[in-house]
Enzyme design. Structure first.
Site, PDB file in Angstrom:
ATOM      1  N   HIS A  68       3.496   7.269  -5.754  1.00 14.72           N
ATOM      2  CA  HIS A  68       3.913   6.146  -6.163  1.00 14.72           C
ATOM      3  C   HIS A  68       4.542   6.351  -7.706  1.00 14.72           C
ATOM      4  O   HIS A  68       3.780   7.122  -8.432  1.00 14.72           O
ATOM      5  CB  HIS A  68       3.110   5.056  -5.890  1.00 14.72           C
ATOM      6  CG  HIS A  68       3.441   3.423  -6.445  1.00 14.72           C
ATOM      7  ND1 HIS A  68       3.874   3.068  -7.577  1.00 14.72           N
ATOM      8  CD2 HIS A  68       3.729   2.378  -5.656  1.00 14.72           C
ATOM      9  CE1 HIS A  68       4.071   2.003  -7.709  1.00 14.72           C
ATOM     10  NE2 HIS A  68       3.971   1.349  -6.495  1.00 14.72           N
ATOM     11  N   ASP A 103      -5.222   8.238  -6.587  1.00 10.69           N
ATOM     12  CA  ASP A 103      -4.811   6.846  -6.555  1.00 10.69           C
ATOM     13  C   ASP A 103      -5.226   6.272  -5.136  1.00 10.69           C
ATOM     14  O   ASP A 103      -4.629   6.690  -4.033  1.00 10.69           O
ATOM     15  CB  ASP A 103      -3.399   7.082  -6.682  1.00 10.69           C
ATOM     16  CG  ASP A 103      -2.519   5.798  -6.462  1.00 10.69           C
ATOM     17  OD1 ASP A 103      -3.213   4.658  -6.168  1.00 10.69           O
ATOM     18  OD2 ASP A 103      -1.190   5.729  -6.694  1.00 10.69           O
ATOM     19  N   GLN A 109      -3.734   2.386  -1.798  1.00 12.48           N
ATOM     20  CA  GLN A 109      -3.305   1.943  -0.450  1.00 12.48           C
ATOM     21  C   GLN A 109      -4.339   2.585   0.180  1.00 12.48           C
ATOM     22  O   GLN A 109      -4.412   2.255   1.576  1.00 12.48           O
ATOM     23  CB  GLN A 109      -2.075   2.857  -0.336  1.00 12.48           C
ATOM     24  CG  GLN A 109      -0.636   2.298  -0.800  1.00 12.48           C
ATOM     25  CD  GLN A 109      -0.381   0.779  -0.652  1.00 12.48           C
ATOM     26  OE1 GLN A 109      -0.956   0.152   0.155  1.00 12.48           O
ATOM     27  NE2 GLN A 109       0.335   0.210  -1.572  1.00 12.48           N
ATOM     28  N   LYS A 124      -4.804  -5.610  -3.389  1.00 16.89           N
ATOM     29  CA  LYS A 124      -4.582  -5.003  -2.207  1.00 16.89           C
ATOM     30  C   LYS A 124      -5.795  -5.044  -1.271  1.00 16.89           C
ATOM     31  O   LYS A 124      -5.831  -4.267  -0.280  1.00 16.89           O
ATOM     32  CB  LYS A 124      -3.965  -3.606  -2.511  1.00 16.89           C
ATOM     33  CG  LYS A 124      -2.829  -3.748  -3.359  1.00 16.89           C
ATOM     34  CD  LYS A 124      -2.234  -2.133  -3.199  1.00 16.89           C
ATOM     35  CE  LYS A 124      -1.172  -2.095  -4.304  1.00 16.89           C
ATOM     36  NZ  LYS A 124       0.257  -2.676  -4.148  1.00 16.89           N
ATOM     37  N   CYS A 163       8.926   2.046  -4.797  1.00 17.21           N
ATOM     38  CA  CYS A 163       8.324   2.614  -6.050  1.00 17.21           C
ATOM     39  C   CYS A 163       8.135   3.865  -5.862  1.00 17.21           C
ATOM     40  O   CYS A 163       7.159   4.407  -6.292  1.00 17.21           O
ATOM     41  CB  CYS A 163       7.373   1.814  -6.456  1.00 17.21           C
ATOM     42  SG  CYS A 163       8.009   0.345  -7.193  1.00 17.21           S
TER      43      CYS A 163
END
Lengths: 139, 405
Positions: free
Chosen positions: B121, B198, B201, B224, B362
């Site tokens: 991302h 990261d 997600q 999220k 993104c």
């Protein structure tokens, strides 16, 4: 027929549709009538930013009137720009610059007007006005 | 597991959009919030609001205690060894920026390398690009294959003696690919290179155990994972966090200030300048409780059923191409209707009350890799149902017939 009359007609046509699908089918059909931009203008210089799809817009002044041509890689965007071109093309820069944008609201397309909205109707109108402004100043 | 019972906890799911029940498939952008999270925010601002730490009065101490309890809960939620290794941030983006800036300031020098993947991302690209530019370091990229999997075989050759850090997504936001982070961490550690994951997600789909992963940094956003927007987490190994300089200056992060010299506070406060987001931390606490009440096992099982079913239905249609066909996916499925711009599909699906995301998500380099302008992405959460997928498929059939003439 001036901008006022053209927008009045459009609003009338849109009033016919009682569901969104008819309206969008109409917008899709409008896209097929779009006066297409010459392929050679499909360059970054003629690209409108602020759209999720690619939009190219070209304008020239013919006998004191602005003639717009455009294209997009998305069908609905093509329809929306065709709608704008129907209203603003073949009008003088002065007429374009003093046009009342209220018809966007009346067509039920106001949801697309916010500057952050991804389809960039806002950017398209801004770009058309910029062309008109530039032609007016050049005179 | 009773999905209707779970759905009942999310008030927004009863909302009508254009007169039809909302079908919310934009969970990778942000999940909806259960009632207990919403109630907690109202309760905090109604009964408990106060600025924390340093306050001697009752409310301040009460709010401080709850805020620190949330930190402790996050630590146990991701199995972090100590609560002070959990830093609260605004979200994943800020967490990554914090590390890129602070770690980069201390440890990245001219000619050094930072290694990311082609799946990242923008939030896990741009902060590294910025520090690399400033330090005249080099940003290198692990390529992906056509399925959207990271080329892990290339890792030993890509991690060089100049590599200072590897930054990698746990789950790709654009394609849903689950990256083999544990393996990557192991390979990087063999060369003494730290790894930032990261987890934006991953956190709502996969049980994250930072101790087991042995990652050096792990970043995620509350919003999220059913928590409010504006609260996020950076987990970091204590040895790294201690060695890194502060990210922002201000209140909370100092020990003593004189005009000549300021000494900095201990972890975690060193990295939490200014008044923290106490209210949303309370919401995050409730969101973690919600997720625990369902359990990661059931969440993963249900969501993978949704993904598999959706892929199956797409394949049945015959005119849908799925972008990203890794065998390991979580949460999201990216697709295109043949010959149709993703924007057109998204606009019309919206009219059917189906919320999806369209565009480059993104992750422009991923789109460049596939040579496409973008995709339509349906992303799932625990409250989504097979019936909702059926409805999306039926809507897509109508959308396709409108657009393909």
């Amino acid at each position: 027929m001036g901008i006022k009359e053209k927008t009045r007609q459009l609003v009338e046509e849109f009033d016919y549709f009682d569901d969104w699908m008819d309206k969008y089918n109409y917008i899709i059909d409008l896209g097929k009538t779009l006066p297409l931009i010459d392929e050679k203008y499909k360059t970054p210089e003629y690209t409108i930013s602020g759209c999720q799809s690619q939009v190219w817009l070209h304008a020239e002044l013919v006998d004191g009137k602005v003639i717009f041509t455009a294209d997009s890689d998305a069908i609905i965007t093509k329809g929306i720009i065709a709608l704008l071109i129907r209203v603003f093309s073949d009008e003088t820069p002065d007429e374009i610059l003093k046009a009342d944008m209220g018809f966007i609201d009346a067509l039920g397309l106001k949801e697309y007007l916010s500057p952050t909205r991804s389809n960039g109707l806002f950017s398209m109108i801004k770009q058309m006005e910029m062309y008109a402004y530039a032609f007016r100043e050049k005179r | 597991m009773d999905i209707s019972n779970i759905r009942a906890q999310f008030p927004i799911l009863t909302k009508k959009i254009y007169g039809h029940d909302l079908v919310y498939f934009d969970n990778a952008a942000t999940t909806q919030k259960p009632q207990q999270v919403i109630d907690e925010l109202v309760k905090y601002y109604t009964e408990e609001n106060s600025n924390i730490h340093r306050g001697v009065h009752f409310l301040s101490q009460y709010a401080t205690e709850k805020y620190e309890k949330c930190r402790t809960k996050v630590a146990s939620f991701i199995n972090a060894p100590q609560p002070e290794t959990v830093i609260f941030t605004r979200g994943t983006t800020e967490s990554i920026n914090l590390v890129a800036e602070s770690f980069g300031q201390a440890f990245i020098n001219e000619g050094d390398e930072v290694l990311i993947s082609a799946l990242e991302h923008h939030s896990n690209i741009v902060p590294w690009q910025m520090i690399c530019e400033r330090k005249h370091a080099v940003l290198k990229v692990i390529p992906i294959d056509k399925n959207g999997d990271i080329n892990i075989e290339m890792l030993p050759e890509l991690i060089t003696s100049k590599t200072k850090i590897v930054a990698i997504a746990h789950v790709s936001n654009a394609l849903g690919t689950v990256c083999p982070v544990k393996e990557i961490i192991k390979l990087a550690h063999e060369k003494n290179v730290p790894v930032l994951v990261d987890g934006a997600q991953a956190i709502s789909h996969i049980k994250v155990d930072v101790t087991d992963l042995d990652c050096d940094f792990y970043c995620f956003s509350g919003h999220k994972m059913y928590a409010p927007m504006g609260i996020g987490v950076l987990y970091g190994k204590k040895s790294w966090l201690d060695a890194m300089p502060p990210y922002q200056g201000g209140g909370e992060m100092i020990q003593h200030v004189t005009f000549e010299k300021t000494t900095y506070n201990v972890l975690p406060f060193k990295f939490e300048a200014g008044t923290p987001n106490v209210g949303d931390a309370m919401g995050l606490f409730k969101a973690m409780e919600f997720m625990e009440s369902v359990g990661y096992e059931d969440i993963a099982a249900h969501e993978s059923r949704l993904l598999d079913y959706c892929a199956e239905r797409f394949n049945d249609l015959g005119y849908v191409s799925i972008i990203g066909t890794s065998a390991h996916k979580a949460g999201a499925i990216s697709f295109l209707l043949k010959g149709i711009h993703p924007y057109d599909t998204g606009i019309l699906l919206d009219k059917f009350s189906v919320a999806v995301r369209t565009g480059h998500h993104c992750a422009e380099p991923v789109m460049q890799f596939y040579g496409i302008p973008g995709t339509v992405r349906a992303s799932f959460a625990i409250y989504n149902t097979l019936e909702e997928i059926d409805y999306m498929i039926a809507s897509l059939q109508k959308v396709y017939s409108m657009l393909s003439i």
